[in-house]
Design an enzyme around this catalytic site. Structure first.
Site, PDB file in Angstrom:
ATOM      1  N   GLY A  96       0.818  -1.203   0.000  1.00  0.00           N
ATOM      2  CA  GLY A  96       0.000   0.000   0.000  1.00  0.00           C
ATOM      3  C   GLY A  96       0.851   1.252   0.000  1.00  0.00           C
ATOM      4  N   CYS A  97       0.256   2.347  -0.392  1.00  0.00           N
ATOM      5  CA  CYS A  97       1.024   3.592  -0.523  1.00  0.00           C
ATOM      6  C   CYS A  97       1.504   4.098   0.831  1.00  0.00           C
ATOM      7  CB  CYS A  97       0.208   4.651  -1.249  1.00  0.00           C
ATOM      8  SG  CYS A  97      -1.452   4.916  -0.585  1.00  0.00           S
ATOM      9  N   TYR A  98       0.593   4.233   1.792  1.00  0.00           N
ATOM     10  CA  TYR A  98       1.022   4.644   3.128  1.00  0.00           C
ATOM     11  C   TYR A  98       1.996   3.628   3.708  1.00  0.00           C
ATOM     12  CZ  TYR A  98      -2.574   8.322   3.700  1.00  0.00           C
ATOM     13  OH  TYR A  98      -3.328   9.458   3.593  1.00  0.00           O
TER      14      TYR A  98
END
EC number: 1.2.1.38
Lengths: 346, 346, 346, 346
Positions: free
Chosen positions: A152-154
């Site tokens: 995921g990006c975060y």
């Protein structure tokens, strides 16, 4: 490399922001040829939908069909919403393709997935097969993966900041790390939403999903579950970028120079992850449009808190860029192939 | 109130962003008349410099002269840079005016001032005379003040979030509170700086003065110095607004409902400070152009962390608005006089 | 003015951006009390929906009912989408209320309306009754109006720039005026649209409805139909503001000083419309949040083209602000009542 | 191509925005190696100054010295401010280097230069030697050029829109074309200026240098001086992009399909310039970060005006990108070498 030897690439979910960024990157990747684009809406001429690709020769966007996709491609990126993406990824993998899934569907064990995503998990067989694609920390497994769960990006921004310390055993068990993270709104996807209209979001800033963001268990899993993470996710009035500030209670007597050494060694051979020189603070603009992650540390003596700052482009290192990096590892390309762009500043 | 009975107002430092906002607010305040404007640069016709005031009848901006100022005014707002502002404020106060100083010069004891501002402090006499103007928490002293130290913008956002807990003794001695705060760039003043040019700051985000922001001791002083605060200050790509997220290790068994009750009682009679309904997260746009502070709490059970979110307009509640609020208290006006504007959304 | 003597105001279409701005302005208007809010969606507690009004005492937003509305109000602002708004306005006017309609439904004769809006016009009776509310140019009729057609946002910016010349007969019959106009996206309303999401519109700019914008005939009608107007409408990446540049082939020998004199006289008694000093170019930020219109002229000798620049806030002078200005004229208030805010800069 | 065969490139004025973009493009150009960077300020480690180049191997930035530069380079890009740039370009050309100058200094005959730039022109020898680098319209001359005048950003956007018509003789002598053009602020350079601070320019829009922009004669020269151009230049609140709307009085009976045919033929072999499909309006985001120019036409029958819309990235096709395109032509590379990036959307 001749055109006929190139790896044939499909993108399912090509019209979302992650999908568009994949198209952009694959068009610049000399070892590939884009042979298949599918989407759940917006089928038709890709350059009419996405004028940034004017001049490119792109396949039409079609409704997804697994048989057609399997025939057209060697490797497929699946960038559908969580809940739909994992099933498509599994299906294509069963047809013998190598598959890179950008959703959250293949990243967590079923109980955590169902608790945080509030959706049924895909069969455990696929969860066990999928290799977690945090490129810098899992290279060997990624090289032989056939089904890959792209982070995921975060989670990417946070893990690149925290894993070096975790692997050195520097979090006492039970430590809570507070992460205050901010993201451009492209991370929320291309679906329309009132709060994401420019008239609402320009000149604005606010947290969302406080204490409940689904990347939290993804981070904790990679840290070994002995460290708790409080992840605050917030919207910035811009399209791209994630900036994470991690606050770590620092009970060691280890000083900042030693901490910096840990990062320097951890990313010595990582072309995309850099601990910046001491006096340079990461900024989002420096990584925009690139696959880079810029890190910096600060030890606050007054409160005995170690701060780690991490900046990425959410659509690149946080999604499509890291997916291509993993593709490179899986196919024996140099890790940087197709990913050599520097940040678009100013 | 007849024009002749109005309080004659001067603004020294009228061309900075805090000064401009003061002009805007005083023009809408029915108990005042603006009789004197001074600046260190940009003297001349105020409406030529500031076309937003087209149509207003404003005194010319002149070079500051204490005698002229003292003759022209009853009360003066001094909004010069820290290091220059306090001296002017003291000088005008010695001439018998009531003075509201918006700089950091009168907020701290000399040792803390000199350590964090790296400048010589004004004589201690003035520091002892000056009343700290966090309006909601110091109303009685403010009413009789003749020399007022208006709080810093970050300090205001943070203190309105933390003082309710501090006054209830809810921080164990030695607690460290982490505050991740973000500000629009008008807080940095009207001086030009490469990093603040739109070409650099649009689509950007980064921290500055990490661990060294001079509002840190201002916050700790109001919390009683038994609580340490780690304040991270960051630039948002917008002109106005401060958003502070405070992370408090929560060792009590006090639950969130009780916490909310503390805030509700603390701000029961405060027209500008509101704990929003449980499901509403503060956002910067809702307070832009208003003197409001919006608060919200969240208790994260997983990490036993209490989060408090606080949103203000840095030029209003964080500077000129609170200064006018304090002016109202000092002069017996209703606290909201001239400050009734709601947030400019969208 | 006692609360019981205040004029009772209703707003139908209160949740749109024009509606929200009306709420904001009426809350600051001392001669009114807000007694009725209606919307086609989002009924319920107004401050929960619009946190910028936290602290205000607002009626709940309800589904529109003409009988309920008529009983609750003396005057109603109708700010529904074109096609729905005019019918509601007519209905409330028939019930004896004074009505100010912010849509395009009452501004044009039926043939032009149907050609440009591609919807059926309201009965001609209402079109003939409705007074066009370009405040500065129609004050006398507005004072006695009971049904008012509030001008369009682009039309207002353009007409305030062109009417002074038209009334002096300075356009030769058959002249074509080119107007290149740019607007913040709030002018497109609060409905969600992909192209208006921040991720799409930030860092972007483009024209829309080229040659087909429905404010074109509204402008030509006020200029007397002997002048053709080519109106290009374009989206700026910001929430508020309209900037219009009018290019007029200048076949006269009249020089720029004479032109400036025409404007100076035209707006001598207009508190909101100002020809700026010669060296000051209008800018959007100076009028944001105010009811002002800033004008400037330039005569390009090389091409014999007169340029007129016009800047307004589309939600104020372009919609809600002018509506309140007209309300003031209709009810005998001073024209500036409730509209004295200066531009929110920076 | 082996590293030793690569063309050695210098950039003088490397720290400005045009210079930075040149660095970014040359780093991605496989036929070159960057051997020399010079600037008038900010000498030292290039990656410390420009963190977007973290990881790149860049020469240090040094104070300009023509002998050092001549020894280190085969070809030099000079991107200094107008008034300084041409002299340096001439000097390096005299030393036998091929030189591409990005300033306005070599684009105009002396009288026009001095009238519009208000500075002394460089000796006429250099003006006569310099080839004007509007790549699509001057390919043959560019291929053999040794001293190249790279076009201005506004001029490029406007000329790509107007030259196809001019070359077909479609402007009647004496025609005046009105061009309303808007630019991101990076076009104004990296020097600090109050009006370009984000606090001033965000949410803002305004024209500048009205009727006096120095790209006006550059455009007229390329159109053959029989057509007058009124060029209005305006600042958009964003870093990159130029959007030009040209309004042409259309006295022909030629219809829009024929006009489109003219453009289609003109740019048939131009990889970067595209007349978009009829229903697609150019938008800035689609060309941001790319060397593309997107065009569209609309014929307004009501006013007999032909509109041509043109969108470019001012730092790419408007400066550094076109400079590299010209470099490719001069050195026999494919025109697209190093310029294959698609627009960075969203």
């Amino acid at each position: 490399m001749g055109h006929s030897e190139r790896i044939r690439i499909g993108i399912v979910g090509a019209t979302g922001y992650g999908g568009q960024e994949l198209v952009r990157l694959i068009l610049g990747h000399q070892g590939t040829v884009l042979t298949y684009l599918a989407a759940t809406s917006d089928v038709g001429d890709a350059t009419a939908l996405f004028p940034q690709f004017t001049g490119a020769s792109l396949p039409n966007i079609q409704a997804y069909d697994s048989a057609v996709c399997a025939q057209a491609c060697d490797t497929v990126f699946v960038a559908l919403p969580s809940g739909a993406s994992g099933t498509v990824a599994a299906e294509l993998w069963e047809r013998g393709l190598r598959v890179i899934d950008l959703s959250g569907d293949l990243r967590l064990p079923p109980d955590l997935y169902e608790a945080w995503y509030e959706k049924p998990a895909v069969p455990v067989k696929y969860l066990e097969t999928a290799v977690y694609g945090l490129s810098e920390w899992n290279r060997e497994q990624i090289r032989t993966a056939t089904l890959l769960a792209n982070p995921g990006c975060y989670a990417t921004a946070v893990l690149l900041a925290l894993v070096p310390l975790a692997r050195q055993g520097m979090f006492a068990p039970g430590t809570s790390v507070t992460v205050d993270a901010k993201s451009g709104v492209s991370g929320a996807g291309r679906g329309t939403k009132l709060a994401h209209q420019l008239a609402e979001l320009a000149d604005n800033f606010f947290p969302y999903r406080v204490g409940a963001h689904q990347h939290t268990p993804e981070v904790e899993q990679q840290l070994g579950f002995s460290t708790r993470v409080l992840l605050t996710t917030q919207l910035l009035p811009m399209a791209r970028g994630i900036y994470a500030c991690a606050y770590i209670p620092w009970l060691h007597d280890m000083g900042e120079a030693d901490v910096r050494q840990v990062y320097a060694e951890a990313y010595e051979d990582a072309p995309f992850v850099t601990l910046l020189p001491d006096e340079v603070i990461p900024q989002l603009k420096a990584v925009r449009g690139s696959n880079s992650c810029h890190l910096q540390t600060r030890l606050d003596e007054r409160t005995r808190t170690l701060m780690v700052f991490s900046a990425i482009d959410n659509l690149q290192k946080g999604a499509a860029g890291q997916a291509v990096q993993n593709f490179n590892l899986m196919h024996g390309f140099s890790e940087m192939t197709g990913l050599s762009a520097y940040g678009l500043a100013p």
